[in-house]
Scaffold this motif. Structure first.
Motif, PDB file in Angstrom:
ATOM      1  N   PRO A  25      27.382  -7.186  29.724  1.00  0.00           N
ATOM      2  CA  PRO A  25      28.796  -7.175  29.334  1.00  0.00           C
ATOM      3  C   PRO A  25      28.969  -6.504  27.969  1.00  0.00           C
ATOM      4  CG  PRO A  25      27.944  -9.455  29.469  1.00  0.00           C
ATOM      5  CD  PRO A  25      26.771  -8.518  29.555  1.00  0.00           C
ATOM      6  N   MET A  27      32.015  -4.435  25.081  1.00  0.00           N
ATOM      7  CA  MET A  27      33.390  -4.053  24.752  1.00  0.00           C
ATOM      8  C   MET A  27      33.498  -2.530  24.605  1.00  0.00           C
ATOM      9  SD  MET A  27      34.966  -7.152  22.561  1.00  0.00           S
ATOM     10  CE  MET A  27      34.342  -6.706  20.963  1.00  0.00           C
ATOM     11  N   HIS A  31      26.668   2.243  21.920  1.00  0.00           N
ATOM     12  CA  HIS A  31      25.665   2.826  21.030  1.00  0.00           C
ATOM     13  C   HIS A  31      24.288   2.396  21.527  1.00  0.00           C
ATOM     14  CE1 HIS A  31      25.521  -1.203  19.440  1.00  0.00           C
ATOM     15  NE2 HIS A  31      26.785  -1.153  19.037  1.00  0.00           N
ATOM     16  N   GLY A  33      22.354   0.122  20.655  1.00  0.00           N
ATOM     17  CA  GLY A  33      22.185  -1.330  20.842  1.00  0.00           C
ATOM     18  C   GLY A  33      22.537  -1.720  22.274  1.00  0.00           C
ATOM     19  N   HIS A  34      23.716  -1.274  22.719  1.00  0.00           N
ATOM     20  CA  HIS A  34      24.115  -1.537  24.112  1.00  0.00           C
ATOM     21  C   HIS A  34      23.120  -0.909  25.089  1.00  0.00           C
ATOM     22  CE1 HIS A  34      28.168  -1.320  21.978  1.00  0.00           C
ATOM     23  NE2 HIS A  34      28.218  -2.526  22.498  1.00  0.00           N
ATOM     24  N   LEU A  37      19.939  -2.677  25.862  1.00  0.00           N
ATOM     25  CA  LEU A  37      20.096  -3.781  26.829  1.00  0.00           C
ATOM     26  C   LEU A  37      20.167  -3.233  28.250  1.00  0.00           C
ATOM     27  CD1 LEU A  37      22.738  -5.952  24.902  1.00  0.00           C
ATOM     28  CD2 LEU A  37      20.255  -6.280  24.984  1.00  0.00           C
ATOM     29  N   PHE A 143      22.023  -9.935  26.502  1.00  0.00           N
ATOM     30  CA  PHE A 143      22.822 -10.030  25.273  1.00  0.00           C
ATOM     31  C   PHE A 143      21.952  -9.615  24.090  1.00  0.00           C
ATOM     32  CE2 PHE A 143      24.956 -12.594  28.349  1.00  0.00           C
ATOM     33  CZ  PHE A 143      26.308 -12.449  28.059  1.00  0.00           C
ATOM     34  N   GLY A 144      22.601  -9.218  22.993  1.00  0.00           N
ATOM     35  CA  GLY A 144      21.872  -8.733  21.826  1.00  0.00           C
ATOM     36  C   GLY A 144      21.678  -9.818  20.775  1.00  0.00           C
ATOM     37  N   ASP A 147      24.230 -10.459  17.765  1.00  0.00           N
ATOM     38  CA  ASP A 147      25.226 -11.541  17.793  1.00  0.00           C
ATOM     39  C   ASP A 147      24.485 -12.821  18.156  1.00  0.00           C
ATOM     40  OD1 ASP A 147      27.811  -9.947  17.421  1.00  0.00           O
ATOM     41  OD2 ASP A 147      26.775  -8.875  19.014  1.00  0.00           O
ATOM     42  N   PRO A 171      16.346  -7.252  21.188  1.00  0.00           N
ATOM     43  CA  PRO A 171      16.285  -7.148  19.726  1.00  0.00           C
ATOM     44  C   PRO A 171      17.456  -6.345  19.134  1.00  0.00           C
ATOM     45  CG  PRO A 171      14.618  -5.742  20.734  1.00  0.00           C
ATOM     46  CD  PRO A 171      15.230  -6.545  21.845  1.00  0.00           C
ATOM     47  N   THR A 172      17.748  -6.619  17.878  1.00  0.00           N
ATOM     48  CA  THR A 172      18.787  -5.875  17.150  1.00  0.00           C
ATOM     49  C   THR A 172      18.312  -4.452  16.897  1.00  0.00           C
ATOM     50  OG1 THR A 172      19.515  -7.897  16.081  1.00  0.00           O
ATOM     51  CG2 THR A 172      20.168  -5.817  15.029  1.00  0.00           C
ATOM     52  N   ILE A 173      19.095  -3.490  17.338  1.00  0.00           N
ATOM     53  CA  ILE A 173      18.773  -2.081  17.111  1.00  0.00           C
ATOM     54  C   ILE A 173      19.465  -1.639  15.821  1.00  0.00           C
ATOM     55  CG2 ILE A 173      18.843   0.253  18.074  1.00  0.00           C
ATOM     56  CD1 ILE A 173      17.133  -1.784  19.696  1.00  0.00           C
ATOM     57  N   LEU A 181      23.301  -1.452  14.321  1.00  0.00           N
ATOM     58  CA  LEU A 181      24.320  -0.678  15.037  1.00  0.00           C
ATOM     59  C   LEU A 181      25.457  -1.608  15.445  1.00  0.00           C
ATOM     60  CD1 LEU A 181      22.394   1.805  17.353  1.00  0.00           C
ATOM     61  CD2 LEU A 181      22.940   1.977  14.946  1.00  0.00           C
TER      62      LEU A 181
HETATM   63  P1  AMP Z   1      29.896  -5.715  22.061  1.00  0.00           P
HETATM   64  O1  AMP Z   1      30.277  -4.470  22.783  1.00  0.00           O
HETATM   65  O2  AMP Z   1      29.945  -5.601  20.574  1.00  0.00           O
HETATM   66  O3  AMP Z   1      30.590  -6.951  22.603  1.00  0.00           O
HETATM   67  O4  AMP Z   1      28.356  -5.931  22.371  1.00  0.00           O
HETATM   68  C1  AMP Z   1      27.880  -6.002  23.690  1.00  0.00           C
HETATM   69  C2  AMP Z   1      26.457  -6.505  23.671  1.00  0.00           C
HETATM   70  O5  AMP Z   1      25.648  -5.593  22.910  1.00  0.00           O
HETATM   71  C3  AMP Z   1      26.337  -7.885  23.001  1.00  0.00           C
HETATM   72  O6  AMP Z   1      25.396  -8.672  23.732  1.00  0.00           O
HETATM   73  C4  AMP Z   1      25.824  -7.533  21.637  1.00  0.00           C
HETATM   74  O7  AMP Z   1      25.071  -8.562  21.029  1.00  0.00           O
HETATM   75  C5  AMP Z   1      24.946  -6.331  21.938  1.00  0.00           C
HETATM   76  N1  AMP Z   1      24.732  -5.530  20.730  1.00  0.00           N
HETATM   77  C6  AMP Z   1      25.677  -5.054  19.878  1.00  0.00           C
HETATM   78  N2  AMP Z   1      25.105  -4.405  18.850  1.00  0.00           N
HETATM   79  C7  AMP Z   1      23.770  -4.488  19.046  1.00  0.00           C
HETATM   80  C8  AMP Z   1      22.628  -3.996  18.326  1.00  0.00           C
HETATM   81  N3  AMP Z   1      22.752  -3.325  17.188  1.00  0.00           N
HETATM   82  N4  AMP Z   1      21.406  -4.273  18.820  1.00  0.00           N
HETATM   83  C9  AMP Z   1      21.257  -4.965  19.973  1.00  0.00           C
HETATM   84  N5  AMP Z   1      22.289  -5.430  20.700  1.00  0.00           N
HETATM   85  C10 AMP Z   1      23.527  -5.201  20.246  1.00  0.00           C
END
Ligand code: AMP
Length: 290
Positions: A25, A27, A31, A33-34, A37, A143-144, A147, A171-173, A181
């Motif tokens: 999922p 928004m 980038h 990070g997404h 996943l 999920f990342g 968050d 992991p956090t990218i 990110l």
């Molecule tokens: P969002 O679009 O911000 O709701 O994020 C969607 C998913 O991507 C969520 O599970 C976030 O935790 C994950 N996410 C956002 N930024 C990063 C990142 N820098 N590294 C890893 N996962 C991320």
């Protein structure tokens, strides 16, 4: 790659997907990070579904729902390259028709940290994620760690409500200079972008201290605050050294902790975190029984 909007289209497409189905999922305004996943899901699952929905109910009245960056054509091109099977882009009236009145809330875990500063945020997150899960019916969802509280809250919800879905945390990218990110990084002007590395530097300083043997929770918070104070563009909202299970603030000696912070850089609110003492950089996966 199929792209659908209505629930009926989604259900029809879902029936033809090979299982296990992996779900990411988002928004949108995607980038690395997404995409990291999406790649985990692609490796572990027979089919991959991604949703793109800027969820209005998780934004506070004075937050950035209207300004939140959106670029669906670009997102779809990125997802196509990753070999995604199905993208769902519902509209707000599909997710929240008139007379919508049912909410999912996770109690204790949503009280501290983000919950304290963004009232109603997690109620919006858990409700929309429940609706997305009900529609997509994935076996696994990704999920990342970025968050961190959100990932823990979703794991708790899935467990408490017996949803048969594994919750995997990636992991956090980060950018090469450490900045995590985030779609919100696009709000930063060049000067703010340089200042924004202070979140990473503050967390890393506390993590280094922990690794050198510093165990006092308040000292770890102070180390983060001291780094943040050096950056004139940074306005700290919170700095936390919290219990990794309860997310409650720790005092005295700590064995393991979630170090996290929320900082305004100009008008942009950024969050970041690191785990210490757990022997891993992400929450463990939640795997449902049976
Ligand atoms: P969002 O679009 O911000 O709701 O994020 C969607 C998913 O991507 C969520 O599970 C976030 O935790 C994950 N996410 C956002 N930024 C990063 C990142 N820098 N590294 C890893 N996962 C991320």
């Amino acid at each position: 790659m199929q792209v659908v909007t209505t629930l009926e289209e989604l259900r029809r497409a879902r029936r033809n997907l090979a299982e296990p189905v992996g779900f990411v999922p988002t928004m949108g305004y995607l980038h690395e990070g997404h995409l990291s996943l999406v790649r985990m899901a692609r490796e572990e699952c027979a089919s991959v579904v991604v949703s793109i929905f800027v969820n209005p109910t998780q934004f506070g009245p004075h937050e950035d729902y209207q300004q939140y960056p959106r670029d669906i054509p670009r997102d779809l091109a990125l997802l196509e390259k990753e070999g995604v099977d199905l993208v769902w882009t519902p509209t707000p009236d599909i997710m929240y028709p008139e007379d919508f009145q049912t909410w999912v809330t996770v109690e204790q875990l949503t009280v501290p940290l983000e919950g304290k500063h963004r009232p109603g945020h997690f109620r919006g997150v858990t409700t929309v994620v429940t609706k997305l899960f009900n529609a997509v019916q994935p076996q696994r969802a990704y999920f990342g760690q970025k968050d961190a509280q959100q990932a823990r809250v979703i794991q708790q919800m899935v467990r408490d409500l017996n949803m048969p879905i594994a919750i995997i945390v990636g992991p956090t990218i980060r950018e090469p200079d450490g900045l995590a990110l985030s779609s919100r990084n696009t709000y930063l002007n060049p000067q703010e972008r340089r200042a924004a590395t202070v979140l990473y530097r503050a967390l890393q300083a506390a993590k280094d201290a922990f690794e050198r043997g510093e165990r006092d929770a308040e000292t770890l918070r102070r180390i983060m605050r001291e780094v943040l104070t050096q950056e004139p563009l940074a306005r700290v909202q919170y700095v936390s050294c919290a219990h990794p299970d309860t997310l409650e603030e720790l005092e005295g000696p700590v064995e393991a902790a979630l170090l996290s912070l929320a900082v305004f850089i100009g008008k942009t609110r950024l969050i970041d975190n690191m785990l210490v003492g757990l022997g891993r950089d992400t929450w463990p996966p939640y795997i449902p029984e049976g």
